[in-house]
Design a protein around this motif. Structure first.
Motif, PDB file in Angstrom:
ATOM      1  N   SER A 106      15.667  -9.166   4.547  1.00 56.45           N
ATOM      2  CA  SER A 106      17.136  -8.321   4.506  1.00 56.45           C
ATOM      3  C   SER A 106      16.801  -6.863   4.532  1.00 56.45           C
ATOM      4  N   GLY A 107      18.399  -6.120   4.328  1.00 62.25           N
ATOM      5  CA  GLY A 107      18.706  -4.949   4.145  1.00 62.25           C
ATOM      6  C   GLY A 107      18.446  -4.448   2.299  1.00 62.25           C
ATOM      7  N   TYR A 108      19.077  -5.807   1.637  1.00 60.84           N
ATOM      8  CA  TYR A 108      19.239  -5.320   0.010  1.00 60.84           C
ATOM      9  C   TYR A 108      17.276  -4.935  -0.378  1.00 60.84           C
ATOM     10  N   ASN A 111      15.458  -1.529   1.503  1.00 61.21           N
ATOM     11  CA  ASN A 111      15.802  -0.718   0.644  1.00 61.21           C
ATOM     12  C   ASN A 111      15.074  -0.469  -1.355  1.00 61.21           C
ATOM     13  N   HIS A 132      25.215   2.043  -1.344  1.00 56.17           N
ATOM     14  CA  HIS A 132      25.132   0.117  -1.648  1.00 56.17           C
ATOM     15  C   HIS A 132      24.587   0.089  -3.424  1.00 56.17           C
ATOM     16  N   SER A 134      22.107  -1.806  -3.845  1.00 59.43           N
ATOM     17  CA  SER A 134      20.742  -2.109  -2.834  1.00 59.43           C
ATOM     18  C   SER A 134      19.951  -1.208  -3.359  1.00 59.43           C
ATOM     19  N   GLU A 173      24.280   6.681   3.389  1.00 62.60           N
ATOM     20  CA  GLU A 173      24.909   5.658   4.129  1.00 62.60           C
ATOM     21  C   GLU A 173      25.852   6.514   5.690  1.00 62.60           C
ATOM     22  N   SER A 177      30.053   1.042   3.165  1.00 65.48           N
ATOM     23  CA  SER A 177      30.130  -0.178   3.180  1.00 65.48           C
ATOM     24  C   SER A 177      31.806  -0.075   2.356  1.00 65.48           C
ATOM     25  N   ASP A 202      21.139   5.271   5.562  1.00 64.42           N
ATOM     26  CA  ASP A 202      20.797   3.718   5.321  1.00 64.42           C
ATOM     27  C   ASP A 202      22.095   3.211   6.334  1.00 64.42           C
ATOM     28  N   ALA A 204      23.576   0.165   7.418  1.00 64.93           N
ATOM     29  CA  ALA A 204      23.794  -1.201   7.392  1.00 64.93           C
ATOM     30  C   ALA A 204      25.523  -1.655   8.648  1.00 64.93           C
ATOM     31  N   HIS A 205      26.518  -0.069   8.350  1.00 63.33           N
ATOM     32  CA  HIS A 205      27.345  -0.784   9.295  1.00 63.33           C
ATOM     33  C   HIS A 205      28.106   0.265  10.679  1.00 63.33           C
ATOM     34  N   THR A 233      20.142  -2.555   8.894  1.00 61.63           N
ATOM     35  CA  THR A 233      20.445  -4.168   9.023  1.00 61.63           C
ATOM     36  C   THR A 233      21.071  -4.898  10.426  1.00 61.63           C
ATOM     37  N   LYS A 236      25.134  -7.496   9.504  1.00 58.76           N
ATOM     38  CA  LYS A 236      26.364  -7.809   9.932  1.00 58.76           C
ATOM     39  C   LYS A 236      26.559  -7.348  11.593  1.00 58.76           C
ATOM     40  N   GLY A 242      18.206 -10.289   8.651  1.00 59.24           N
ATOM     41  CA  GLY A 242      16.999  -9.387   8.351  1.00 59.24           C
ATOM     42  C   GLY A 242      17.047  -7.442   8.246  1.00 59.24           C
TER      43      GLY A 242
END
Ligand code: PLP
Length: 379
Positions: A106-108, A111, A132, A134, A173, A177, A202, A204-205, A233, A236, A242
């Motif tokens: 996962s992204g968590y 990180n 974030h 994480s 990021e 987020s 990061d 993620a978004h 990530t 999303k 993952g």
């Protein structure tokens, strides 16, 4: 008897903390999925509900389960690796314009790996104050010193860099987020270069949303070679689950050897891997999804351009600030009554006093749906 007392004091402490949350009006409960119009999920491109993609995943999965195990059966370093795993990683490295990519559950967890393994005792981590949880949790596992700089504030960062000891790491990021705005990536890359700092981003978004085949904002800005170490990530925009860390081969080798959240966990299931692979293959052929999302973002922004309660954001995440938690919650309830789903974001996810409504726009939202949401916000 003694044990009983200890136990009851333990539950008393839990109860005390829960009551304090309730008193702050920020007690959280789990809710099941809603069939209201989706303005709350991170499924920005609708990939998690895309029927064609689901069929592609099913048929690929059937094809390869004959030669692969369903569960990974162990960590990557013991029995959990496979040729297919490595094939997906090579494919991701290509998508993200990187020499290598290493998949995490996962992204968590990615990180945690990033920040617990690279910065050493005597080094300094400088992170955007709105990073974030994480990323913050990863730093807590590191022995390096850590300081936050003001959100997207290059001056605040440079002052800290000048005072920093050891190897300096800058953490941000690409799209925030809980605010939806973007980091000044080109300037951060220049600053990192000037002071020989390492900049980790990061994504993620922004993964799936920006760049060729969903490669992210860094790649979209032509900065892949200046910012090689990134977290992408898949839960999303990619509609799956993952993450991966990109970077030169040495970064991958290092993580395989030193990142505890990579080493000491069972690898991801085959179905998850297939889903990630097929989602990116689907995006390669369907760039219209991201275009539709960006159209919806512009449509929403244009209609609310004079509204000072909306934070500036060009991303799928649009934030409505309120005066207090009660106001945010009552606005959310009003929107729910109109058959639309949004979620208030409360402290401690955001700072106490800066509670907000987080609106997520999607490629599949129609302009009529966005109009109805805007009507509620304007009232
Ligand atoms: C910026 C950011 N990084 C990392 C994560 C964690 O990613 P994942 O949900 O894959 O664990 C999130 C998700 O909430 C996020 O918003």
């Amino acid at each position: 008897m003694e044990n009983k007392t200890a136990e009851s004091s333990f539950f008393n402490i839990l109860n005390h903390k829960i009551e304090a949350r309730k008193a702050e009006n920020s007690f959280r409960i789990l809710t099941t999925e809603s069939n209201k119009i989706d303005f709350y999920s991170n499924d920005y491109l609708g990939l998690s509900r895309n029927q064609v993609l689901q069929k592609n995943i099913d048929s690929k999965y059937k094809e390869i389960t004959e030669i692969n195990k369903l569960g990974a059966t162990g960590s990557r370093l013991i029995s959990g690796n496979s040729i297919y795993f490595e094939k997906v990683e090579s494919y991701l490295a290509q998508v993200f314009e990187s020499e290598s990519a290493l998949i995490f559950n996962s992204g968590y967890v990615a990180n945690l790996a990033l920040l617990s393994s690279f910065p050493q005792k005597g080094d300094t981590i400088l992170y955007d104050e709105l990073c974030h949880a994480s990323l913050k949790d990863g730093m807590r596992l590191s022995f390096a010193d850590r300081y936050s700089f003001k959100h997207n504030d290059l001056l605040s960062l440079e002052i800290l860099i000048k005072k920093a000891k050891g190897q300096v790491f800058i953490i941000t990021e690409s799209v925030f987020s809980m605010d939806g705005d973007a980091a000044p990536l080109a300037h951060l890359a220049d600053l990192a270069q000037k002071y020989e700092a390492q900049l980790f981003v990061d994504e993620a978004h922004s993964t799936g949303i920006y760049g060729k085949n969903g490669s992210g904002l860094v790649s979209n800005l032509g900065l892949s070679s200046k910012i090689p170490i990134r977290v992408h990530t898949f839960g999303k925009g990619m509609g799956s689950h993952g993450a991966c860390i990109t970077g030169p081969k040495i970064v991958k080798d290092y993580l395989i050897n030193f990142a505890r959240s990579f080493i000491y966990t069972t690898a991801m299931t085959l179905h998850n891997l297939v889903s990630i692979h097929e989602s990116f293959k689907y995006l390669e052929l369907n760039s219209d999804l991201a275009k539709k999302l960006h159209f919806n973002i512009q449509y929403f922004k244009e209609k609310l351009k004079n509204n000072t309660q909306i934070l500036p954001s060009d991303s799928a995440i649009q934030i409505v600030m309120g005066d207090c938690i009660e106001q945010i919650k009552s606005l959310a309830n009003k929107i729910h009554l109109e058959n639309m789903m949004v979620k208030p974001i409360l402290s401690p996810t955001v700072k106490l006093g800066s509670e907000r409504l987080r609106i997520c726009l999607h490629s599949f939202n129609t302009t009529n749906e966005i109009d109805s949401l805007i009507d509620c916000l304007k009232q």
